[in-house]
Design a protein around this motif. Structure first.
Motif, mmCIF file in Angstrom:
data_model
loop_
_atom_site.group_PDB
_atom_site.id
_atom_site.type_symbol
_atom_site.label_atom_id
_atom_site.label_comp_id
_atom_site.label_asym_id
_atom_site.label_seq_id
_atom_site.Cartn_x
_atom_site.Cartn_y
_atom_site.Cartn_z
ATOM 1 N N ILE A 211 -0.132 5.952 -14.512
ATOM 2 C CA ILE A 211 -0.286 5.481 -13.212
ATOM 3 C C ILE A 211 0.938 6.351 -12.220
ATOM 4 O O ILE A 211 1.511 6.974 -11.634
ATOM 5 N N PRO A 212 1.544 5.056 -12.473
ATOM 6 C CA PRO A 212 2.993 4.656 -11.360
ATOM 7 C C PRO A 212 3.712 6.134 -12.491
ATOM 8 O O PRO A 212 4.603 6.808 -11.633
ATOM 9 N N LYS A 213 3.335 6.595 -13.613
ATOM 10 C CA LYS A 213 4.523 7.370 -13.993
ATOM 11 C C LYS A 213 3.774 9.283 -12.773
ATOM 12 O O LYS A 213 4.700 10.263 -12.971
ATOM 13 N N ILE A 214 2.685 9.914 -13.223
ATOM 14 C CA ILE A 214 1.493 9.985 -12.526
ATOM 15 C C ILE A 214 1.999 10.659 -11.192
ATOM 16 O O ILE A 214 2.130 11.194 -10.751
ATOM 17 N N LEU A 215 1.553 8.875 -10.494
ATOM 18 C CA LEU A 215 2.098 9.467 -9.509
ATOM 19 C C LEU A 215 3.744 8.996 -8.636
ATOM 20 O O LEU A 215 3.814 9.431 -7.444
ATOM 21 N N GLY A 216 4.363 8.883 -9.381
ATOM 22 C CA GLY A 216 6.230 8.787 -8.844
ATOM 23 C C GLY A 216 6.095 7.574 -8.249
ATOM 24 O O GLY A 216 7.638 7.660 -7.386
ATOM 25 N N ALA A 217 5.187 6.678 -8.249
ATOM 26 C CA ALA A 217 5.142 5.526 -7.119
ATOM 27 C C ALA A 217 4.094 4.848 -8.111
ATOM 28 O O ALA A 217 3.321 4.354 -8.727
ATOM 29 N N ASP A 218 5.171 3.101 -7.731
ATOM 30 C CA ASP A 218 4.217 2.030 -7.793
ATOM 31 C C ASP A 218 2.740 1.951 -7.367
ATOM 32 O O ASP A 218 2.534 2.270 -6.433
ATOM 33 N N VAL A 219 2.121 0.883 -8.463
ATOM 34 C CA VAL A 219 0.188 1.371 -7.985
ATOM 35 C C VAL A 219 0.428 -0.118 -6.764
ATOM 36 O O VAL A 219 1.357 -0.822 -7.503
ATOM 37 N N PRO A 220 -0.596 -0.077 -5.927
ATOM 38 C CA PRO A 220 -0.612 -1.351 -4.882
ATOM 39 C C PRO A 220 -0.684 -2.288 -5.572
ATOM 40 O O PRO A 220 -1.886 -2.531 -6.385
#
Lengths: 267, 242
Positions: free
Chosen positions: A146-155
């Motif tokens: 998910i971090p890869k997909i979002l391009g950001a850290d997961v909360p």
């Protein structure tokens, strides 16, 4: 499209794949597998360990191959693993494992005929869907994909909650299912241990050491590995244990296709 | 043999209906979930997982409805007709395939719709956000589509001509959202026909008896509100609704 394995893999053809192709005169049983997927690993290990003649049909889930027209004819549910035995197609790893055990008359200990022992195996196989399977998958996706997909850290609180749920299930695995026995159903390995171990390994692939501080679980894992055979165990888990590296190299734009579905499921 | 059950729970209903339909005698031990009875000490001694159903056959305790159903079919194989859990390889595989798939699909989605409609306003003190409800109903719809298109197709029952454990487990899950007044079968004549066939096979009286409490949700909700267990149950539900 899935005539076998891709050329790049033939250099490292596994013993199982060789066996499957050597007996290819009669239409072999086909197993559609992606070893990144836990239920594919349990089926792969079981079939290989028991010398079931099969053709390994690689299905690349992250490339969306499960959504192709041909695969839809084999498994409308569009998930892996899937089995094709002549004109008979079957989905769901548990159903496949039980089918192979019965058809190929594998040793009784895998799925004991004894009423109580079999019940213990069935009990674990049922319980695990909504617990370890779901939670181990969730941790893997939240930590790695998910971090890869979002391009950001997961909360962080989401990650923590997912880890907490997984931990509670691992505790139940130790305290209710394994207890003081060598394996879930007693003295011998069964399908329950096989299905359990491949799920427990998934978060490990994302860099989460689920065995840390869990002596009982670690000892059980060692016994399961020994019973399966270290070489086969390692072979089956090679892909997932290399996941952190391969995700780094992945093209994030290719994963966007999964975004809505995954966010819904895990976020 | 004792069966610890709450008939508001789908897996309890499948076990209840099966045992009664095939004539397996048992002692019905009530575990009222809306009163939080699963969290009592006596129940912990039966099962540390604190869920229902639980079977106690002599000293042998077993959880998980799918395991219990298979246990009962195997133990009583001389009196339970083969079609419930066919010995034939491919037919049995079809039953196993359904029983495996349903956990994360029809069961999960039907439960979610039920909990949102029946429990959310009670627990959270507000209406369910439309987005949340729509998403849950959409997921349920997809599961029902697969039930029709992949599992039933044009057959009378999931395996073929005869009823099996798969149909039983499917029908009780299907009924759960119906208990909240949501007609999930609307516009699905195939599923309606199948549900009626299943009802007929197990016996209408037994089917209705099993679903009586579920179909009387308002009195259940009343029970929940007036119960001291509510304070204890609230946080557990809140976790589900996050």
């Amino acid at each position: 499209m899935w005539a076998g394995r891709e050329p790049s893999e033939s250099a490292t053809e596994t013993p199982a794949q060789t066996r499957g192709h050597r007996r290819g005169a009669v239409m072999a049983l086909e197993l559609y597998l992606d070893l990144n997927s836990q239920p594919c690993r349990s089926v792969y290990i079981f079939a290989t360990k028991n010398n079931v003649p099969f053709e390994f049909k690689k299905l690349n889930l992250l490339e969306g191959e499960q959504y192709g027209e041909e695969f839809g004819k084999i498994n409308l549910i569009r998930k892996a693993p899937a089995l094709r035995d002549g004109d008979f197609c079957l989905a769901e790893s548990i159903a496949i494992l039980l089918y192979l055990a019965e058809k190929f008359k594998t040793p009784d200990y895998w799925y004991p005929a004894d009423l109580h022992q079999r019940a213990r195996v069935n009990e674990y196989l049922s319980w695990q869907h909504m617990t370890i399977r779901l939670q181990g998958s969730k941790v893997f996706w939240l930590q790695l994909l998910i971090p890869k997909i979002l391009g950001a850290d997961v909360p962080q609180d989401k990650l923590d909650a997912a880890l907490e749920d997984l931990n509670a299930s691992l505790t139940l695995l130790e305290d209710k299912f394994i207890q003081d026995k060598p394996f879930i159903a007693g003295d011998h390995i069964t399908l329950a241990d096989l299905v359990a171990i491949v799920e427990v390994m998934q978060p490990v692939g994302a860099g989460v050491d689920v065995f840390e501080g869990r002596a009982k679980l670690s000892a059980w894992r060692d016994r399961v590995q020994a019973a399966i055979g270290e070489e086969l165990f390692d072979e089956a888990h090679k892909t997932i244990l290399g996941a952190q590296e391969s995700v780094k190299l992945m093209d994030a734009s290719k994963l966007q296709f999964f975004k809505p579905k995954i966010l819904k499921l895990f976020m | 043999m004792e069966l610890y059950l709450d008939l508001v729970s789908q897996p309890c209903r499948s076990v209840f209906v099966f045992a009664k339909a095939v004539g397996i005698p048992f002692e019905f031990k009530v575990v009222a979930l809306v009163e939080g009875q699963q969290y009592r000490e006596e129940f912990a001694k039966i099962s540390m997982i604190r869920k229902v159903p639980v079977m106690k056959d002599g000293s042998f305790v077993l959880t998980e409805s799918v395991a219990i159903l298979k246990y009962l079919a195997q133990k009583h194989s001389s009196s339970v007709a083969d079609h419930w859990y066919p010995a034939e390889l491919r037919q049995r595989a079809r039953v196993n395939e359904y029983l495996s798939w349903q956990h994360m699909n029809l069961r999960a989605h039907g439960s979610k719709v039920f909990l949102l409609r029946a429990m959310f306003p009670l627990i959270m003190g507000s209406e369910v956000p439309k987005e949340k409800m729509d998403a849950a109903v959409e997921d349920l719809k997809l599961s029902l589509n697969l039930l029709e298109e992949k599992f039933l197709q044009d057959k009378p029952f999931i395996v073929g001509d005869k009823i099996s454990l798969a149909d039983l487990v499917a029908v009780v899950e299907l009924m759960q959202p119906v208990g909240t007044g949501l007609d999930v079968l609307e516009g699905r004549p195939k599923l309606i026909a199948w549900r009626d066939r299943v009802k007929q096979e197990v016996g209408e009286e037994l089917f209705d008896e099993a679903h009586e409490q579920l179909m009387n949700m308002s009195s259940l909700q009343e029970k929940m509100q007036n119960n001291s267990a509510m304070e204890m149950l609230k946080p557990k539900f809140q976790m589900l609704f996050k």
